[in-house]
Design a protein around this motif. Sequence first.
Motif, PDB file in Angstrom:
ATOM      1  N   ALA A 142      36.402  84.566  68.690  1.00  0.00           N
ATOM      2  CA  ALA A 142      36.952  85.679  69.436  1.00  0.00           C
ATOM      3  C   ALA A 142      38.067  86.141  69.023  1.00  0.00           C
ATOM      4  O   ALA A 142      38.686  85.477  68.346  1.00  0.00           O
ATOM      5  N   ALA A 143      38.033  87.708  69.017  1.00  0.00           N
ATOM      6  CA  ALA A 143      39.352  88.405  68.639  1.00  0.00           C
ATOM      7  C   ALA A 143      40.110  88.720  70.092  1.00  0.00           C
ATOM      8  O   ALA A 143      39.501  89.060  70.924  1.00  0.00           O
ATOM      9  N   GLU A 144      41.535  88.824  70.126  1.00  0.00           N
ATOM     10  CA  GLU A 144      42.076  89.150  71.266  1.00  0.00           C
ATOM     11  C   GLU A 144      43.025  90.334  71.106  1.00  0.00           C
ATOM     12  O   GLU A 144      43.951  90.198  70.142  1.00  0.00           O
ATOM     13  N   LEU A 145      43.280  91.435  71.960  1.00  0.00           N
ATOM     14  CA  LEU A 145      44.140  92.369  72.164  1.00  0.00           C
ATOM     15  C   LEU A 145      44.498  92.731  73.609  1.00  0.00           C
ATOM     16  O   LEU A 145      43.480  93.092  74.390  1.00  0.00           O
TER      17      LEU A 145
ATOM     18  N   VAL B 275      42.368  91.289  76.208  1.00  0.00           N
ATOM     19  CA  VAL B 275      41.107  91.430  76.277  1.00  0.00           C
ATOM     20  C   VAL B 275      40.567  90.625  75.238  1.00  0.00           C
ATOM     21  O   VAL B 275      40.899  90.923  73.872  1.00  0.00           O
ATOM     22  N   THR B 276      39.408  89.660  75.197  1.00  0.00           N
ATOM     23  CA  THR B 276      38.883  88.955  74.061  1.00  0.00           C
ATOM     24  C   THR B 276      37.416  89.569  73.969  1.00  0.00           C
ATOM     25  O   THR B 276      36.684  89.794  74.937  1.00  0.00           O
ATOM     26  N   LEU B 277      37.163  89.543  72.629  1.00  0.00           N
ATOM     27  CA  LEU B 277      35.912  90.098  72.380  1.00  0.00           C
ATOM     28  C   LEU B 277      35.403  89.071  71.159  1.00  0.00           C
ATOM     29  O   LEU B 277      36.310  88.629  70.391  1.00  0.00           O
ATOM     30  N   PRO B 278      34.138  88.874  71.212  1.00  0.00           N
ATOM     31  CA  PRO B 278      33.484  87.684  70.347  1.00  0.00           C
ATOM     32  C   PRO B 278      33.655  88.517  69.124  1.00  0.00           C
ATOM     33  O   PRO B 278      33.467  89.460  68.898  1.00  0.00           O
ATOM     34  N   ASP B 279      33.802  87.432  67.934  1.00  0.00           N
ATOM     35  CA  ASP B 279      33.703  87.771  66.557  1.00  0.00           C
ATOM     36  C   ASP B 279      32.062  88.432  66.205  1.00  0.00           C
ATOM     37  O   ASP B 279      32.123  88.938  65.193  1.00  0.00           O
ATOM     38  N   GLU B 280      31.129  88.073  66.654  1.00  0.00           N
ATOM     39  CA  GLU B 280      29.851  88.450  66.577  1.00  0.00           C
ATOM     40  C   GLU B 280      29.051  88.519  67.981  1.00  0.00           C
ATOM     41  O   GLU B 280      29.407  87.999  68.970  1.00  0.00           O
TER      42      GLU B 280
END
Length: 191
Positions: free
Chosen positions: A20-23, A26-31
């Motif tokens: 995941a990526a976080e900003l 908020v965490t969003l999956p890499d795919e």
Amino acid sequence: MRRALLSVVAGFALLSSARAAELEGVTLPDEQWIGRTELRLNGIALRSYSVLQIPIYVGGLYLVHPDSDPERILRSTDMKLLDIRFLRDVDQERARAAWREGFDRNCDSPCDLSSAEVARFLAAVPAVRKGDRFTILFTPSGAEISVNQRPLGRIANRRFATVMLATFIGPHPPTSRVKRELLGSRTQANG
């Protein structure tokens, strides 16, 4: 149409992720998987407002083939997903005004979008609340829009869908930072 939207919602329910990526928390999956199509996170961006840099949303752009060239992305008929997580409430009129401005600034004059189609889209734009998830799945024939995994509507016009995506990565995005980060660059200064 309703059946097609339900299948998209079912597809979102089957999304899988490994990393995941976080900003901004908020965490969003890499795919993400839409049916049998794997979409990879191209970039994650923060949209903020005013000189106070008030955070509004974190968005992730998912592509079949990650790319940093906005024109190539906009021309591509590959499936794309814009996943937006709201960090604050946005009332209906402000949300509609943001879309209207995006269309006005990113549809070259003379704009070939139907004013009736734009009006129908704007009429369907809801208020959003902190924590809401707004997704736009771009397909070869248009776009499918969901809020909190509930279908909001379908755009059956590829040109309209392309202008929708251009409001984020086209010549006049909400901010240069949003465009830069959705295109995969988070190393330059914010702007």
